[in-house]
Enzyme design. Structure first.
Site, short mmCIF file in Angstrom:
data_model
loop_
_atom_site.label_atom_id
_atom_site.label_comp_id
_atom_site.label_asym_id
_atom_site.label_seq_id
_atom_site.Cartn_x
_atom_site.Cartn_y
_atom_site.Cartn_z
N CYS A 83 7.67 7.64 3.03
CA CYS A 83 6.25 7.75 2.69
C CYS A 83 5.45 6.64 3.39
O CYS A 83 5.94 5.53 3.57
CB CYS A 83 6.08 7.63 1.17
SG CYS A 83 4.36 7.59 0.63
N CYS A 86 3.82 2.67 1.01
CA CYS A 86 4.31 1.30 0.72
C CYS A 86 5.45 0.96 1.65
O CYS A 86 6.52 1.53 1.51
CB CYS A 86 4.82 1.15 -0.70
SG CYS A 86 4.16 2.21 -1.95
N CYS A 165 3.68 8.39 -8.08
CA CYS A 165 3.46 7.26 -7.18
C CYS A 165 3.41 5.97 -7.99
O CYS A 165 2.60 5.84 -8.91
CB CYS A 165 2.16 7.44 -6.41
SG CYS A 165 1.80 6.06 -5.30
N GLN A 223 -13.32 -0.49 -3.08
CA GLN A 223 -12.08 -1.26 -3.04
C GLN A 223 -11.08 -0.67 -4.03
O GLN A 223 -11.40 -0.40 -5.18
CB GLN A 223 -12.35 -2.72 -3.38
CG GLN A 223 -13.18 -3.46 -2.34
CD GLN A 223 -12.40 -3.75 -1.07
OE1 GLN A 223 -11.17 -3.68 -1.06
NE2 GLN A 223 -13.11 -4.08 0.00
N TYR A 252 -22.39 -3.52 7.49
CA TYR A 252 -21.37 -2.59 6.99
C TYR A 252 -21.37 -2.68 5.46
O TYR A 252 -20.33 -2.88 4.83
CB TYR A 252 -19.98 -2.92 7.56
CG TYR A 252 -19.96 -3.16 9.05
CD1 TYR A 252 -19.86 -2.09 9.94
CD2 TYR A 252 -20.07 -4.45 9.58
CE1 TYR A 252 -19.85 -2.30 11.32
CE2 TYR A 252 -20.07 -4.66 10.95
CZ TYR A 252 -19.95 -3.59 11.81
OH TYR A 252 -19.95 -3.80 13.17
N ASP A 323 -18.51 -6.87 6.60
CA ASP A 323 -17.33 -6.23 6.01
C ASP A 323 -17.03 -4.98 6.83
O ASP A 323 -17.17 -3.85 6.35
CB ASP A 323 -17.60 -5.89 4.55
CG ASP A 323 -16.35 -5.36 3.83
OD1 ASP A 323 -15.26 -5.42 4.42
OD2 ASP A 323 -16.49 -4.90 2.68
N CYS A 350 -9.95 -6.56 6.62
CA CYS A 350 -8.69 -5.97 6.17
C CYS A 350 -7.66 -5.94 7.28
O CYS A 350 -6.55 -5.46 7.07
CB CYS A 350 -8.92 -4.55 5.63
SG CYS A 350 -9.63 -3.41 6.84
#
Length: 393
Positions: A83, A86, A165, A223, A252, A323, A350
């Site tokens: 997957c 993660c 999940c 978020q 942004y 951002d 990020c």
């Protein structure tokens, strides 16, 4: 064409794994060639299945662990290795943060010349059940009731295991039988309840953060960690130290999170955002700020920061918050920011590589990094959120 003799699907035996690289891979060398390996740890001896080829290197997954690291743990999810959700489930949670620290430090040192000795800060929950937004998929190979997630670097769908999940908030861990029809569905947490919509559904939900209530689309951006909005607002405000009467640009700006926090600090804010839908929500969320829709670089104007006649964007400003999306703001936007001579800039990122490139541009414009914080807002994954504060030399 690749210079390696390997083919996709080949199994490489006895590969010794080196240090972590940006993007959730570990660097290894085998037969004198570089291979970027997922689901490994430094110092391990593993067998690697080749999954991709480039001209000078290859990509692969560790499929058998001959010599495991002391920081390896059993993955709690049976589909963790296929997957795309993660990629750090095999790593002890405290060591996940150490790995992210290494990546941030290496990226800002190599690309921006910044020596960073900070730590990645834990944010609760730091292991499971933290995602407040989920997107599930199904296709012609799945039954109508069978939903899944995208396989890593693929459009193939990995069916959800019976447990659902593990990083999703409990109400979002499985798709209910009455979910909307179609190949994809979005789940968003509103309070303690899950709201399920098809992508493109304009339904709004209410969320709380930064001492305000926010109206956001259930299928839109917000978020995903429940503490992320408050954590990032605190980091931005404590770094900028806004003063009443100052002016600010929120670039942004999304639905207005940082603009709202600055308005509450008695700052005059102009927000710019490419999504007209997000701008419409921002105007409802933060009536005390002004919001403009359009490409940030174009709305800001010339690279020298000169204000066009009649432009709604101030030619000079005291504060700037950026951002940007994962690709970063880019050289043109950073030049326009520096030309406005702000006394402080907060950059929320990020992606540490994109952040580092933009910090290098800021340095060329006479701005230095005075603070850099990193937050573990994406547990069990290689992703990390950073907030950098830059000020004039």
């Amino acid at each position: 064409m690749s210079d390696t003799p390997w083919r996709v699907g080949d199994l490489l035996h006895g590969v010794e794994v080196g240090p972590i690289a940006h993007g959730g891979h570990w660097v290894a060398r085998h037969d004198g060639r570089v291979i970027f390996v997922r689901h490994a740890l430094e110092g391990e001896i593993v067998d690697v299945r080749v999954t991709g080829l480039a001209r000078r290197h290859a990509f692969g997954d560790a499929v058998t662990i001959t010599r495991p690291s002391a920081d390896r743990v059993p993955e709690p999810c049976p589909v963790a290795t296929v997957c795309g959700g993660c990629d750090f489930q095999h790593v002890r949670v405290p060591h996940q943060r150490e790995l992210k620290r290494q990546v941030v430090a290496e990226q800002v040192r190599r690309l921006a010349g910044v020596e960073w000795e900070g730590q990645v800060e834990a944010v609760h929950p730091d292991d499971a059940r933290w995602r407040t937004r989920m997107r599930y998929h199904r296709d012609e190979n799945t039954t109508p009731s069978e939903w899944g997630l995208r396989q890593s670097r693929s459009h193939d769908i990995v069916a959800l295991p019976e447990q659902g999940c593990l990083i999703a908030a409990a109400p979002l861990a499985r798709v209910p039988a009455n979910a909307p029809e179609g190949p994809a569905v979005m789940g968003a947490l509103e309070g303690a309840e899950a709201v399920w919509v098809a992508p493109g559904d304009p339904r709004l939900i209410e969320v709380s953060a930064a001492h305000r209530r926010w109206s956001v689309r259930a299928d839109g951006f917000w978020q995903v960690h429940p503490q992320a909005a408050d954590t990032l607002v605190e980091a931005v405000l404590s770094g900028l130290h806004p003063r009443p009467g100052e002016t600010a640009l929120d670039l942004y700006c999304g639905v207005g999170l940082f603009a709202g926090a600055l308005v509450d600090a008695d700052v005059s804010v102009t927000g710019i955002e490419g999504s007209t839908t997000a701008v419409a929500q921002a105007r409802r969320n933060v009536a005390g700020a002004r919001f403009l829709a359009g490409d940030v670089a174009r709305v800001l104007g010339p690279r020298d920061g000169r204000c066009r006649q009649g432009s709604p964007v101030p030619g000079r400003t005291d504060l700037v918050v950026l951002d940007p999306p994962r690709a970063g703001a880019g050289a043109a936007v950073m030049a326009q920011v520096m030309a406005r001579a702000p006394r402080a800039v907060a950059y929320v990122a990020c992606d540490p590589a994109a952040l580092a490139r933009d910090l290098a541009t800021a340095a060329q414009g006479g701005y230095r990094v005075v603070s850099l914080r990193a937050f573990d807002l994406f547990p069990q994954t290689h992703h990390v959120e950073c907030v950098a504060i830059v000020m004039p030399e």
